[in-house]
Design a protein around this motif. Structure first.
Motif, PDB file in Angstrom:
ATOM      1  N   ALA A  38       0.855  -1.194   0.000  1.00  0.00           N
ATOM      2  CA  ALA A  38       0.000   0.000   0.000  1.00  0.00           C
ATOM      3  C   ALA A  38       0.884   1.234   0.000  1.00  0.00           C
ATOM      4  O   ALA A  38       1.930   1.266   0.646  1.00  0.00           O
ATOM      5  CB  ALA A  38      -0.907   0.001   1.223  1.00  0.00           C
ATOM      6  N   GLY A  39       0.504   2.208  -0.782  1.00  0.00           N
ATOM      7  CA  GLY A  39       1.263   3.444  -0.840  1.00  0.00           C
ATOM      8  C   GLY A  39       0.879   4.259  -2.046  1.00  0.00           C
ATOM      9  O   GLY A  39       0.048   3.835  -2.872  1.00  0.00           O
ATOM     10  N   SER A  43      -1.374   3.254  -5.424  1.00  0.00           N
ATOM     11  CA  SER A  43      -2.617   3.990  -5.679  1.00  0.00           C
ATOM     12  C   SER A  43      -2.610   4.596  -7.070  1.00  0.00           C
ATOM     13  O   SER A  43      -3.615   4.533  -7.797  1.00  0.00           O
ATOM     14  CB  SER A  43      -2.804   5.104  -4.640  1.00  0.00           C
ATOM     15  N   THR A  44      -1.485   5.169  -7.460  1.00  0.00           N
ATOM     16  CA  THR A  44      -1.370   5.752  -8.794  1.00  0.00           C
ATOM     17  C   THR A  44      -1.497   4.675  -9.866  1.00  0.00           C
ATOM     18  O   THR A  44      -2.196   4.857 -10.867  1.00  0.00           O
ATOM     19  CB  THR A  44      -0.035   6.503  -8.943  1.00  0.00           C
ATOM     20  N   LEU A  46      -3.071   1.812  -9.684  1.00  0.00           N
ATOM     21  CA  LEU A  46      -4.466   1.365  -9.763  1.00  0.00           C
ATOM     22  C   LEU A  46      -5.349   2.416 -10.430  1.00  0.00           C
ATOM     23  O   LEU A  46      -6.231   2.084 -11.223  1.00  0.00           O
ATOM     24  CB  LEU A  46      -4.992   1.027  -8.366  1.00  0.00           C
ATOM     25  N   ARG A  47      -5.110   3.686 -10.132  1.00  0.00           N
ATOM     26  CA  ARG A  47      -5.901   4.751 -10.750  1.00  0.00           C
ATOM     27  C   ARG A  47      -5.679   4.785 -12.261  1.00  0.00           C
ATOM     28  O   ARG A  47      -6.622   4.915 -13.051  1.00  0.00           O
ATOM     29  CB  ARG A  47      -5.564   6.097 -10.118  1.00  0.00           C
ATOM     30  N   LYS A  48      -4.436   4.631 -12.677  1.00  0.00           N
ATOM     31  CA  LYS A  48      -4.146   4.655 -14.115  1.00  0.00           C
ATOM     32  C   LYS A  48      -4.689   3.404 -14.810  1.00  0.00           C
ATOM     33  O   LYS A  48      -5.129   3.467 -15.962  1.00  0.00           O
ATOM     34  CB  LYS A  48      -2.662   4.842 -14.355  1.00  0.00           C
ATOM     35  N   LEU A  49      -4.677   2.271 -14.106  1.00  0.00           N
ATOM     36  CA  LEU A  49      -5.283   1.063 -14.656  1.00  0.00           C
ATOM     37  C   LEU A  49      -6.784   1.277 -14.843  1.00  0.00           C
ATOM     38  O   LEU A  49      -7.350   0.853 -15.860  1.00  0.00           O
ATOM     39  CB  LEU A  49      -5.016  -0.132 -13.738  1.00  0.00           C
ATOM     40  N   LEU A  50      -7.412   1.952 -13.891  1.00  0.00           N
ATOM     41  CA  LEU A  50      -8.834   2.263 -14.014  1.00  0.00           C
ATOM     42  C   LEU A  50      -9.091   3.168 -15.217  1.00  0.00           C
ATOM     43  O   LEU A  50     -10.044   2.966 -15.964  1.00  0.00           O
ATOM     44  CB  LEU A  50      -9.349   2.916 -12.725  1.00  0.00           C
ATOM     45  N   GLU A  51      -8.215   4.136 -15.433  1.00  0.00           N
ATOM     46  CA  GLU A  51      -8.344   5.003 -16.609  1.00  0.00           C
ATOM     47  C   GLU A  51      -8.241   4.174 -17.885  1.00  0.00           C
ATOM     48  O   GLU A  51      -8.994   4.387 -18.845  1.00  0.00           O
ATOM     49  CB  GLU A  51      -7.264   6.077 -16.598  1.00  0.00           C
TER      50      GLU A  51
END
Length: 70
Positions: A38-39, A43-44, A46-51
């Motif tokens: 976690a960190g 987070s970045t 996972l966010r970019k994967l979501l994008e």
């Protein structure tokens, strides 16, 4: 504890064609959440994967729209 962003990788509610596009992103997101610490970088990631997942779903939708118009 699972990252809150993982809820956005759900795909069961989508039509079958979009489930096929979205499901690999779901698997990868959960694998990343399990394997990476976690960190902020996780987070970045996972966010970019979501994008990326969102863009892939939109591309699949665009392809269906174009097919229906033809």
């Amino acid at each position: 504890m699972a990252a809150p962003i993982l809820k956005h990788f759900a795909y069961d509610h989508l039509p079958e064609m979009l489930q096929q596009v979205s499901e690999p992103f779901h698997r990868l997101a959960h694998q990343m959440d399990q394997d990476l610490p976690a960190g902020p970088e996780t987070s970045t990631a996972l966010r970019k994967l979501l994008e990326g997942k969102d863009a892939a779903v939109r591309a699949a939708l665009e392809n269906t729209t174009q097919t229906k118009e033809a």
